[in-house]
Structure formats: structure tokens, C-alpha cells
Design a protein around this motif. Structure first.
Motif, PDB file in Angstrom:
ATOM      1  N   CYS A   1       0.817  -1.221   0.000  1.00  0.00           N
ATOM      2  CA  CYS A   1       0.000   0.000   0.000  1.00  0.00           C
ATOM      3  C   CYS A   1       0.843   1.261   0.000  1.00  0.00           C
ATOM      4  O   CYS A   1       0.314   2.359   0.072  1.00  0.00           O
ATOM      5  N   SER A   2       2.180   1.108  -0.027  1.00  0.00           N
ATOM      6  CA  SER A   2       3.028   2.307  -0.052  1.00  0.00           C
ATOM      7  C   SER A   2       2.759   3.071  -1.324  1.00  0.00           C
ATOM      8  O   SER A   2       2.344   2.516  -2.337  1.00  0.00           O
ATOM      9  N   SER A   3       2.987   4.357  -1.293  1.00  0.00           N
ATOM     10  CA  SER A   3       2.604   5.213  -2.407  1.00  0.00           C
ATOM     11  C   SER A   3       3.349   4.845  -3.674  1.00  0.00           C
ATOM     12  O   SER A   3       4.491   4.413  -3.647  1.00  0.00           O
ATOM     13  N   THR A   4       2.658   5.012  -4.777  1.00  0.00           N
ATOM     14  CA  THR A   4       3.267   4.759  -6.085  1.00  0.00           C
ATOM     15  C   THR A   4       4.489   5.630  -6.276  1.00  0.00           C
ATOM     16  O   THR A   4       5.497   5.212  -6.810  1.00  0.00           O
ATOM     17  N   GLU A   5       4.395   6.881  -5.806  1.00  0.00           N
ATOM     18  CA  GLU A   5       5.500   7.815  -6.001  1.00  0.00           C
ATOM     19  C   GLU A   5       6.760   7.343  -5.297  1.00  0.00           C
ATOM     20  O   GLU A   5       7.862   7.443  -5.830  1.00  0.00           O
ATOM     21  N   GLU A   6       6.630   6.758  -4.090  1.00  0.00           N
ATOM     22  CA  GLU A   6       7.797   6.271  -3.373  1.00  0.00           C
ATOM     23  C   GLU A   6       8.472   5.150  -4.152  1.00  0.00           C
ATOM     24  O   GLU A   6       9.697   5.049  -4.205  1.00  0.00           O
ATOM     25  N   ASN A   7       7.662   4.272  -4.763  1.00  0.00           N
ATOM     26  CA  ASN A   7       8.231   3.198  -5.562  1.00  0.00           C
ATOM     27  C   ASN A   7       8.959   3.741  -6.774  1.00  0.00           C
ATOM     28  O   ASN A   7      10.023   3.259  -7.156  1.00  0.00           O
ATOM     29  N   VAL A   8       8.381   4.775  -7.393  1.00  0.00           N
ATOM     30  CA  VAL A   8       8.999   5.384  -8.565  1.00  0.00           C
ATOM     31  C   VAL A   8      10.329   6.027  -8.196  1.00  0.00           C
ATOM     32  O   VAL A   8      11.263   6.045  -8.987  1.00  0.00           O
TER      33      VAL A   8
ATOM     34  N   THR B   1      -0.918   8.815 -13.577  1.00  0.00           N
ATOM     35  CA  THR B   1      -1.398   7.637 -12.835  1.00  0.00           C
ATOM     36  C   THR B   1      -0.247   6.895 -12.166  1.00  0.00           C
ATOM     37  O   THR B   1      -0.348   6.477 -11.004  1.00  0.00           O
ATOM     38  N   GLU B   2       0.862   6.725 -12.898  1.00  0.00           N
ATOM     39  CA  GLU B   2       2.030   6.041 -12.332  1.00  0.00           C
ATOM     40  C   GLU B   2       2.517   6.722 -11.059  1.00  0.00           C
ATOM     41  O   GLU B   2       2.986   6.071 -10.121  1.00  0.00           O
ATOM     42  N   LEU B   3       2.413   8.049 -11.031  1.00  0.00           N
ATOM     43  CA  LEU B   3       2.904   8.828  -9.898  1.00  0.00           C
ATOM     44  C   LEU B   3       1.867   8.984  -8.797  1.00  0.00           C
ATOM     45  O   LEU B   3       2.178   9.463  -7.706  1.00  0.00           O
ATOM     46  N   GLY B   4       0.626   8.617  -9.081  1.00  0.00           N
ATOM     47  CA  GLY B   4      -0.427   8.781  -8.097  1.00  0.00           C
ATOM     48  C   GLY B   4      -0.847  10.224  -7.907  1.00  0.00           C
ATOM     49  O   GLY B   4      -1.381  10.599  -6.854  1.00  0.00           O
ATOM     50  N   TRP B   5      -0.612  11.054  -8.922  1.00  0.00           N
ATOM     51  CA  TRP B   5      -0.989  12.464  -8.847  1.00  0.00           C
ATOM     52  C   TRP B   5      -2.481  12.631  -9.171  1.00  0.00           C
ATOM     53  O   TRP B   5      -3.157  11.692  -9.571  1.00  0.00           O
ATOM     54  N   ASN B   6      -2.961  13.853  -9.001  1.00  0.00           N
ATOM     55  CA  ASN B   6      -4.381  14.156  -9.160  1.00  0.00           C
ATOM     56  C   ASN B   6      -4.653  14.659 -10.578  1.00  0.00           C
ATOM     57  O   ASN B   6      -4.432  15.828 -10.884  1.00  0.00           O
TER      58      ASN B   6
ATOM     59  N   LYS C   1      12.028  12.002 -16.518  1.00  0.00           N
ATOM     60  CA  LYS C   1      11.036  11.669 -17.529  1.00  0.00           C
ATOM     61  C   LYS C   1       9.943  12.730 -17.588  1.00  0.00           C
ATOM     62  O   LYS C   1       9.589  13.328 -16.578  1.00  0.00           O
ATOM     63  N   ILE C   2       9.400  12.947 -18.782  1.00  0.00           N
ATOM     64  CA  ILE C   2       8.365  13.956 -18.974  1.00  0.00           C
ATOM     65  C   ILE C   2       7.023  13.429 -18.461  1.00  0.00           C
ATOM     66  O   ILE C   2       6.568  12.357 -18.869  1.00  0.00           O
ATOM     67  N   VAL C   3       6.420  14.198 -17.561  1.00  0.00           N
ATOM     68  CA  VAL C   3       5.081  13.871 -17.062  1.00  0.00           C
ATOM     69  C   VAL C   3       4.048  14.767 -17.735  1.00  0.00           C
ATOM     70  O   VAL C   3       2.975  14.299 -18.146  1.00  0.00           O
ATOM     71  N   LEU C   4       4.342  16.040 -17.839  1.00  0.00           N
ATOM     72  CA  LEU C   4       3.452  16.992 -18.509  1.00  0.00           C
ATOM     73  C   LEU C   4       4.283  17.791 -19.513  1.00  0.00           C
ATOM     74  O   LEU C   4       5.400  18.224 -19.196  1.00  0.00           O
ATOM     75  N   GLU C   5       3.759  18.013 -20.678  1.00  0.00           N
ATOM     76  CA  GLU C   5       4.404  18.863 -21.684  1.00  0.00           C
ATOM     77  C   GLU C   5       3.315  19.488 -22.536  1.00  0.00           C
ATOM     78  O   GLU C   5       2.597  18.788 -23.256  1.00  0.00           O
ATOM     79  N   TYR C   6       3.188  20.797 -22.434  1.00  0.00           N
ATOM     80  CA  TYR C   6       2.123  21.506 -23.149  1.00  0.00           C
ATOM     81  C   TYR C   6       2.665  22.779 -23.773  1.00  0.00           C
ATOM     82  O   TYR C   6       3.548  23.444 -23.215  1.00  0.00           O
ATOM     83  N   TYR C   7       2.104  23.116 -24.938  1.00  0.00           N
ATOM     84  CA  TYR C   7       2.473  24.332 -25.658  1.00  0.00           C
ATOM     85  C   TYR C   7       1.196  25.125 -25.947  1.00  0.00           C
ATOM     86  O   TYR C   7       0.132  24.542 -26.177  1.00  0.00           O
ATOM     87  N   PHE C   8       1.334  26.444 -25.926  1.00  0.00           N
ATOM     88  CA  PHE C   8       0.168  27.318 -26.038  1.00  0.00           C
ATOM     89  C   PHE C   8       0.404  28.374 -27.129  1.00  0.00           C
ATOM     90  O   PHE C   8       1.534  28.766 -27.401  1.00  0.00           O
ATOM     91  N   ASN C   9      -0.706  28.815 -27.715  1.00  0.00           N
ATOM     92  CA  ASN C   9      -0.693  29.975 -28.613  1.00  0.00           C
ATOM     93  C   ASN C   9       0.308  29.845 -29.757  1.00  0.00           C
ATOM     94  O   ASN C   9       1.046  30.779 -30.084  1.00  0.00           O
ATOM     95  N   GLY C  10       0.334  28.677 -30.377  1.00  0.00           N
ATOM     96  CA  GLY C  10       1.171  28.489 -31.556  1.00  0.00           C
ATOM     97  C   GLY C  10       2.609  28.105 -31.282  1.00  0.00           C
ATOM     98  O   GLY C  10       3.361  27.813 -32.214  1.00  0.00           O
ATOM     99  N   HIS C  11       3.030  28.128 -30.018  1.00  0.00           N
ATOM    100  CA  HIS C  11       4.383  27.702 -29.662  1.00  0.00           C
ATOM    101  C   HIS C  11       4.475  26.183 -29.836  1.00  0.00           C
ATOM    102  O   HIS C  11       3.493  25.472 -29.626  1.00  0.00           O
ATOM    103  N   THR C  12       5.655  25.681 -30.228  1.00  0.00           N
ATOM    104  CA  THR C  12       5.828  24.249 -30.444  1.00  0.00           C
ATOM    105  C   THR C  12       7.068  23.743 -29.714  1.00  0.00           C
ATOM    106  O   THR C  12       7.840  24.527 -29.149  1.00  0.00           O
TER     107      THR C  12
ATOM    108  N   ALA D   1      -1.699  21.183  -6.186  1.00  0.00           N
ATOM    109  CA  ALA D   1      -2.988  20.481  -6.292  1.00  0.00           C
ATOM    110  C   ALA D   1      -2.868  19.236  -7.171  1.00  0.00           C
ATOM    111  O   ALA D   1      -3.592  18.252  -6.966  1.00  0.00           O
ATOM    112  N   VAL D   2      -1.916  19.275  -8.107  1.00  0.00           N
ATOM    113  CA  VAL D   2      -1.690  18.126  -8.996  1.00  0.00           C
ATOM    114  C   VAL D   2      -0.796  17.086  -8.321  1.00  0.00           C
ATOM    115  O   VAL D   2      -1.105  15.900  -8.305  1.00  0.00           O
ATOM    116  N   ILE D   3       0.333  17.544  -7.752  1.00  0.00           N
ATOM    117  CA  ILE D   3       1.347  16.589  -7.286  1.00  0.00           C
ATOM    118  C   ILE D   3       1.132  16.122  -5.844  1.00  0.00           C
ATOM    119  O   ILE D   3       1.759  15.153  -5.416  1.00  0.00           O
ATOM    120  N   ASN D   4       0.254  16.801  -5.107  1.00  0.00           N
ATOM    121  CA  ASN D   4      -0.028  16.410  -3.718  1.00  0.00           C
ATOM    122  C   ASN D   4      -1.511  16.101  -3.559  1.00  0.00           C
ATOM    123  O   ASN D   4      -2.239  16.859  -2.923  1.00  0.00           O
TER     124      ASN D   4
END
Length: 355
Positions: free
Chosen positions: A19-26, A47-52, A78-89, A351-354
Motif C-alpha cells: 500500500c506504499s505510495s506509487t511515487e515512493e516506488n517510482v 497515474t504512475e505517480l499517483g498524482w491528481n 522523464k516527462i510527465v506533462l508537456e504543453y504548448y500554447f498559442n502556436g508555440h511548439t 494540487a496536482v502533485i499532492n
């Protein structure tokens, strides 16, 4: 009966472990480094990290509302989130602004490790005298370390770095003031190594960690670095790993640790051009006022940061093995480094990571 009790304890222990947290295992996994000269970069899921996951969209909405162009979160490389806005790539270059000061810090440390300079030596040992408008005796008080720590004592009322505008205000080491005079360290490195800044930078830092990018002159004659967001993330990952890239020590680890520790007694939240969270007080650019508390109260206490004009951000959190990058236009009003945006952004990241 005793054996049954022992078996029961073993079962309970196994249950607790399961039952230990997924994040601790990672956290037990080795740090990942993306290959150089490749677009390949391994990912990891929320999901792997157990984030919200339900809090990711409010975070992205806030980033877009606040004029962001890109946002990356790395966990253990490793990349968990990667987002681009307003035409940026992924390949669009953007300026680091003062977040790029930490690149100069890194190169200064490399040059010292290679025996070209000593940061405790005076700047004039390398670039000659009359590089400021200060009296010679006062100019000779200024060491390379004073430039790294923003304690040159030179007048910070404008950010021009030609000699005529570098006026004496206080003895070196007695006053903290955020100033573009740090750029003189690039001249120091050029003179000491007998190499062009770009060549030395590319050979010693950019190429070994697979960064893209280019230095371009700004209106104040400072070099400003432009790169993709992923290249900024590569430097953040190098920093998370204390100057080591996949087994190669690019920046001396002792120098790096000094860079991300309080460097003087005036501004506790400043290292060698890295900002430090979790200190009891801090100073901000363009003011001599001391503020109580941490720079970003909602941010992790062990976080160190490269912060640039108009909210260019590298957040490094060793305790959580996180690197977080934000590039874009000013979130609100134009700022030199810090802004209220940092505090609200970290509330949304938390709010995401905790969960």
C-alpha cells in the motif's frame, strides 16, 4: 501460537508495503537522461505517480490565461506533462532572460574546475583595470565571486554594463543588488580560456547535454540565451543531478552545491545566480528592502530556481525529483525575475502533485 503471530506480522508488513505510495516506488528508479541529438524523451503518466489528474486542466487553464507559451514537468528525468500554447511548439525557440544567468554560473564553475580562473580572484586580474567607472582601489575589491553573488557594490540604477555606467556605490561584498554586471564573467572566461564564449559554452555545456540554442545580444549588450523549452529542461535536469549528466560530471559538484546554497549574508535567498526558496528572508531586484519568509510560500522549501524577466522559470525540487519549466510572456506586469504568478502557479502545481 508464536509462529501464527509471526506469520500475522509478516502478512501485515507485506500489506503495508503493497500500500506504499506509487511515487515512493517510482523514486527508487534511476534518474533518466534523454539521449543527445534525438527527439526521444521517455515519459511517465500522472497515474504512475499517483498524482491528481482532475487538477491538471485547471493548471493548464491558468498557464494559458497567464500568457504562457510552454510548460514541462519532469519527474526523475522523464516527462510527465508537456504543453504548448498559442502556436508555440516543441522546436520553437524562446528567450531565457535572466534565467540564463545560471548558464553563466555553470560555465564559470567549469572554467574554475579546469584551472583557468579562481572565483576569489579580482575581476581585473582577467579583463584588466578600468572595466568600471569606480576608483581603482574600489574596482580591485570586486572578485568574480562578487559578480556571481550580486554583491559587486556597483550602482544598479540602470542595467547598462559599459564602464561609464558601472559606478561605485558601496564596497564589494557589503551590498546586494540585482545587476547585469554579472555578464562580465563571460569576458573573464573568454580572456582566461583564450576561447570565444560561444565556442567554450558549446563545447563544455551545450553539446555534452544535448541542448539546442544560441546566444543573442540584447539592448543592454548582455548575451541572452534562446532555446527550445526541452533544452531548458535539459539544463534543469543537469541541475537536479548536481551537475552530472548520465555519469559525466559536467559541473563540479562542490561548486554546484555552493551555487544553490546561500552565498552571502545579505540576501539569504540567493546563491550563485540561483534563487533559493525556503529561507527566512529574501531581497528582490531593484530594492534594498528585506522581506521576511520564503520567496514562494507555497513552493517546496528545498526548491532552487532560475528566474527570468517576464516569468521565464526553471524550478528544481530535489526532494520530489522534479524539474518544472515555464516559458512565455509576462503573466501580469513586466517583472525582472519574481512575480505573484509564482505563488499562485505553485498552489496549482501542488494540487496536482499532492493529491
Amino acid at each position: 501460537m508464536k509462529n501464527l503471530k509471526n506469520i500475522g506480522l509478516i502478512i501485515i508488513g507485506l500489506f503495508i508495503c503493497s500500500c506504499s505510495s506509487t511515487e515512493e516506488n517510482v523514486f527508487a528508479e534511476p534518474m533518466y537522461f534523454p539521449p543527445n541529438n534525438s527527439s526521444i524523451w521517455e515519459t511517465k503518466t500522472i497515474t504512475e505517480l499517483g498524482w491528481n489528474e482532475s487538477k491538471v486542466q485547471p493548471l493548464l487553464d491558468y498557464l494559458e490565461l497567464k500568457n504562457s507559451k510552454s510548460f514541462i514537468v519532469l519527474h526523475n528525468g522523464k516527462i510527465v506533462l508537456e504543453y504548448y500554447f498559442n502556436g508555440h511548439t516543441e522546436s520553437t525557440p524562446w528567450y531565457w532572460a535572466s534565467a540564463g544567468k545560471t548558464l553563466t554560473t555553470a560555465i564559470t564553475g567549469i572554467a574554475e574546475e579546469e584551472g583557468y580562473i579562481n572565483i576569489n580572484n579580482k575581476v581585473s586580474d582577467y579583463i584588466g583595470t578600468s572595466w568600471t567607472n569606480a576608483p581603482l582601489a574600489k574596482e580591485n575589491l570586486i572578485t568574480c565571486k562578487h559578480l556571481l553573488t550580486m554583491t559587486s557594490g556597483l550602482d544598479d540604477t540602470n542595467d547598462q554594463i559599459d564602464a561609464a555606467n558601472l559606478n561605485y556605490l558601496a564596497d564589494a561584498g557589503t551590498r546586494w543588488a540585482y545587476h547585469g554586471v554579472f555578464f562580465k564573467l563571460q569576458d573573464v572566461v573568454e580572456q582566461a580560456t583564450s576561447q570565444n564564449w560561444d565556442n567554450y559554452f558549446n563545447t563544455k555545456l551545450k553539446n555534452p547535454i544535448g541542448m539546442s540554442g544560441i546566444w543573442l545580444a540584447s539592448a543592454s549588450s548582455e548575451n541572452v540565451y534562446w532555446s527550445s523549452t526541452r533544452s531548458m529542461a535539459r539544463f534543469g535536469l543537469l541541475s537536479l543531478n548536481q551537475g552530472n549528466w548520465n555519469g559525466a560530471q559536467i559541473i563540479n559538484s562542490n561548486f554546484f552545491n555552493n551555487s544553490t546554497s546561500t552565498s552571502q549574508s545579505i540576501n539569504l535567498a540567493y546563491g550563485y545566480m540561483w534563487w533559493l526558496n525556503g529561507k527566512t528572508s529574501y531581497h528582490l531586484p531593484q530594492t534594498q528592502f528585506e522581506f521576511n519568509g520564503s520567496i514562494i510560500p507555497s513552493g517546496p522549501a528545498d526548491m532552487f530556481m532560475a528566474l527570468g524577466k517576464n516569468d521565464q522559470k526553471i524550478y528544481v525540487v530535489p526532494s520530489k525529483k522534479l524539474v518544472i519549466i515555464r516559458m512565455g510572456n509576462a503573466a501580469d506586469n513586466e517583472t525582472a525575475a519574481l512575480s505573484d504568478f509564482d505563488e499562485v502557479l505553485w498552489q496549482k502545481i501542488n494540487a496536482v502533485i499532492n493529491p
